[in-house]
Design a protein around this motif. Structure first.
Motif, mmCIF file in Angstrom:
data_model
loop_
_atom_site.group_PDB
_atom_site.id
_atom_site.type_symbol
_atom_site.label_atom_id
_atom_site.label_comp_id
_atom_site.label_asym_id
_atom_site.label_seq_id
_atom_site.Cartn_x
_atom_site.Cartn_y
_atom_site.Cartn_z
ATOM 1 N N LEU A 1 1.355 5.754 -18.655
ATOM 2 C CA LEU A 1 2.662 5.244 -18.236
ATOM 3 C C LEU A 1 2.536 4.374 -16.991
ATOM 4 N N THR A 2 1.633 4.727 -16.099
ATOM 5 C CA THR A 2 1.412 3.887 -14.923
ATOM 6 C C THR A 2 0.742 2.574 -15.312
ATOM 7 N N GLN A 3 -0.196 2.638 -16.238
ATOM 8 C CA GLN A 3 -0.825 1.411 -16.721
ATOM 9 C C GLN A 3 0.208 0.487 -17.354
ATOM 10 N N ALA A 4 1.162 1.062 -18.062
ATOM 11 C CA ALA A 4 2.166 0.269 -18.775
ATOM 12 C C ALA A 4 3.251 -0.278 -17.855
ATOM 13 N N ASN A 5 3.607 0.495 -16.833
ATOM 14 C CA ASN A 5 4.788 0.148 -16.031
ATOM 15 C C ASN A 5 4.516 -0.100 -14.560
ATOM 16 N N GLN B 1 5.996 7.740 -8.316
ATOM 17 C CA GLN B 1 4.581 8.073 -8.129
ATOM 18 C C GLN B 1 4.246 8.195 -6.643
ATOM 19 N N GLU B 2 4.770 7.296 -5.835
ATOM 20 C CA GLU B 2 4.495 7.330 -4.398
ATOM 21 C C GLU B 2 4.973 8.640 -3.782
ATOM 22 N N LYS B 3 6.146 9.093 -4.186
ATOM 23 C CA LYS B 3 6.718 10.326 -3.636
ATOM 24 C C LYS B 3 5.876 11.538 -3.998
#
Length: 302
Positions: free
Chosen positions: A268-272, A278-280
């Motif tokens: 999901l991180t790769q896609a978006n 994510q930072e939190k």
């Protein structure tokens, strides 16, 4: 290693830490009572499987991912032999939970006549996706080879090894610009020696209108790839652009939620991309400074 791959790697660790709390709890009602607002922050483990761990720590999966990252930094590139040496040394002093695959692999390293681990647990494939992110400039074939070799080291079941390749293919398609639903479907259409990925894709996609917790329970919540992979595919297809909901719902589903969460967060991180959610959560990971130091080192060397 590129900056975008570093974000994907960070997401693997935050996902594992996020799932420490409800990991290996199979009673969804019990999880819901303890997390009435969802799982959006780290928490002390509520099961007996992670003694000595506290909120922000990693599960035994995350500990092994950290070993991968340390091995990569030590060698300056991915070296399976360096990793195996560090992995074996890690367990001499680690108080982390030792699962069956680990025990059998350690026994074989001590005595080559011992049987190899034939574990079918999805976690072996989940951790392998981290290698693809580390060697992001390598060819697809090279990434697949590294992922399959890493998986087979501790998880000899052929379906798990094929699952590692499936995850790498999904990630490679995303890097190439394919959107997430299409990347999932295309990777699942590829023929694998032992993995019927097409069937698992159909199982997941047929339940997209169902209640997500019930769908996950119907597909299966155990560690085995035959259950964990369809659930992972379901959450990828159900929440293609909502990592917060995907990770929280996956955690609430229970069972081996961390093994599913690691590739779920990475893909999901790769896609978006890397976002405020994510930072939190990453800010709550206890080993984040060590992770960042290694990633900054690896980025500067490329």
């Amino acid at each position: 290693m590129t900056t975008s791959s570093s974000a994907v790697i960070r997401s693997a660790f935050l996902a594992d830490a996020l799932n420490l709390g409800p990991h290996w709890v199979y009673n969804q009602s019990a999880i819901a009572r303890l997390f009435p607002d969802g799982v959006y922050n780290v928490h002390d483990p509520i099961s007996q499987y992670h003694p000595g761990k506290s909120a922000g720590d990693l599960t035994h999966y995350g500990d092994q991912m950290m070993c991968q990252l340390n091995a990569f930094a030590a060698a300056g590139h991915w070296d399976q032999e360096v990793y195996q040496q560090k992995w074996q040394a890690m367990w001499r002093d680690s108080e982390s939970y030792m699962d069956g695959a680990t025990k059998e692999t350690l026994a074989r390293l001590e005595d080559p006549s011992s049987p190899a681990s034939m574990s079918s647990d999805m976690a072996g494939a989940s951790r392998a996706l981290l290698v693809a992110a580390m060697i992001d400039e390598a060819s697809l074939d090279e990434q697949i080879s590294a992922a399959r070799t890493l998986t087979q080291f501790t998880h000899g079941d052929p379906e798990v090894v094929d699952a590692a390749e499936l995850l790498v293919r999904m990630n490679y398609l995303l890097v190439s610009g394919t959107n997430l639903p299409d990347a999932v479907q295309e990777a699942c259409q590829h023929p694998y020696p032992e993995l019927n990925a097409k069937q698992y894709f159909e199982m997941a996609s047929s339940r997209l209108e169902a209640d997500p917790l019930q769908a996950a329970e119907d597909l299966g919540l155990t560690c085995h790839t035959s259950e964990a992979l369809p659930v992972l595919l379901f959450f990828l297809l159900r929440y293609p652009d909502d990592i917060a909901s995907a990770l929280s719902t996956n955690a609430l589903a229970g069972g081996d939620n961390s093994a599913r969460a690691i590739p779920l967060a990475m893909l999901l991180t790769q896609a978006n991309g890397w976002g405020s959610y994510q930072e939190k959560v990453y800010a709550e990971v206890n080993q984040r400074r060590h992770i960042d130091d290694i990633l900054v080192q690896c980025e500067s060397e490329n």
